[in-house]
Design a protein around this motif. Structure first.
Motif, PDB file in Angstrom:
ATOM      1  N   HIS A 209       0.839  -1.195   0.000  1.00 51.07           N
ATOM      2  CA  HIS A 209       0.000   0.000   0.000  1.00 51.07           C
ATOM      3  C   HIS A 209       0.876   1.248   0.000  1.00 51.07           C
ATOM      4  CE1 HIS A 209      -3.920  -1.917   0.906  1.00 51.07           C
ATOM      5  NE2 HIS A 209      -3.136  -2.855   1.411  1.00 51.07           N
ATOM      6  N   GLU A 210       0.415   2.282  -0.708  1.00 54.13           N
ATOM      7  CA  GLU A 210       1.087   3.582  -0.678  1.00 54.13           C
ATOM      8  C   GLU A 210       0.932   4.172   0.722  1.00 54.13           C
ATOM      9  OE1 GLU A 210       2.695   5.473  -2.883  1.00 54.13           O
ATOM     10  OE2 GLU A 210       2.442   4.322  -4.711  1.00 54.13           O
ATOM     11  N   THR A 211       1.992   4.740   1.260  1.00 53.61           N
ATOM     12  CA  THR A 211       1.897   5.304   2.602  1.00 53.61           C
ATOM     13  C   THR A 211       1.100   6.602   2.625  1.00 53.61           C
ATOM     14  OG1 THR A 211       4.017   6.422   2.301  1.00 53.61           O
ATOM     15  CG2 THR A 211       4.041   4.294   3.416  1.00 53.61           C
ATOM     16  N   ASP A 212       1.153   7.379   1.559  1.00 54.39           N
ATOM     17  CA  ASP A 212       0.445   8.661   1.528  1.00 54.39           C
ATOM     18  C   ASP A 212      -1.058   8.484   1.375  1.00 54.39           C
ATOM     19  OD1 ASP A 212       2.841   9.987   1.789  1.00 54.39           O
ATOM     20  OD2 ASP A 212       3.127  10.180  -0.387  1.00 54.39           O
TER      21      ASP A 212
ATOM     22  N   GLY B  14      -2.715   5.326   1.119  1.00 57.62           N
ATOM     23  CA  GLY B  14      -3.259   4.096   1.686  1.00 57.62           C
ATOM     24  C   GLY B  14      -3.845   3.162   0.635  1.00 57.62           C
TER      25      GLY B  14
ATOM     26  N   TYR C 273      10.514   2.583  -5.582  1.00 65.30           N
ATOM     27  CA  TYR C 273      10.497   2.571  -4.120  1.00 65.30           C
ATOM     28  C   TYR C 273      11.891   2.274  -3.575  1.00 65.30           C
ATOM     29  CZ  TYR C 273       5.511   2.358  -4.895  1.00 65.30           C
ATOM     30  OH  TYR C 273       4.238   2.637  -5.314  1.00 65.30           O
TER      31      TYR C 273
END
Length: 152
Positions: free
Chosen positions: A99-102, A104, A145
């Motif tokens: 999942h993208e941290t920014d 979600g 990433y």
């Protein structure tokens, strides 16, 4: 259906549908319940879950499918109907997602997967992993990433 739980196997689904159709217009409540529980087990969690093999999970699963199915919805003489929901305690998530941290939101991610038996493969997440205990290391293999490694 318990053996194929979470697989969504179409051959098993066709078999269960044919069993459901053979029951006739007035099926017994217990047969109806058993058939639909089997279909639910087959598509457990939308294919992302399966049954765990721990002893406590097996016990919960056996209690939920106790062989005495009721004759009607109010029949609690042999088995308490609430026990039918104990199968949830036997489920195990088998999906691996990034999942993208920014935001979600789930994202596609290339990873190098190293198993304990020495096999290595590059896979794209999200992915279903049959057994997490067989995974030794995960390495992020993407230019987008930061390189990151997880070891079991």
């Amino acid at each position: 259906a318990m053996v194929m739980a979470g697989s969504g196997d179409l051959d098993v689904f066709r078999l269960l549908r044919s069993l459901r159709k053979k029951q006739g217009l007035q099926p017994q409540y217990g047969i109806h319940m058993a058939t639909h529980m089997a279909i639910g087990f087959l598509f457990l969690g939308g294919g992302r879950y399966t049954f765990d093999q721990e002893p406590i999970s097996i016990a919960a699963l056996l209690m939920s499918v106790f062989p005495c199915f009721p004759k009607d919805p109010l029949d609690n003489t042999c088995h308490l109907q609430a026990f039918r929901n104990l199968y949830v305690l036997a489920t195990k998530n088998r999906s691996l997602e990034a999942h993208e941290t920014d935001s979600g939101q789930p994202t596609d991610l290339n990873i190098d997967l190293k198993k304990k038996d020495g096999k290595e493969e590059t896979v794209i997440l999200p992915r279903l992993v049959a057994d997490f205990s067989s995974v030794q290391e995960l390495h992020v293999a993407s230019d987008r990433y930061w390189p990151l490694a997880f070891r079991a």
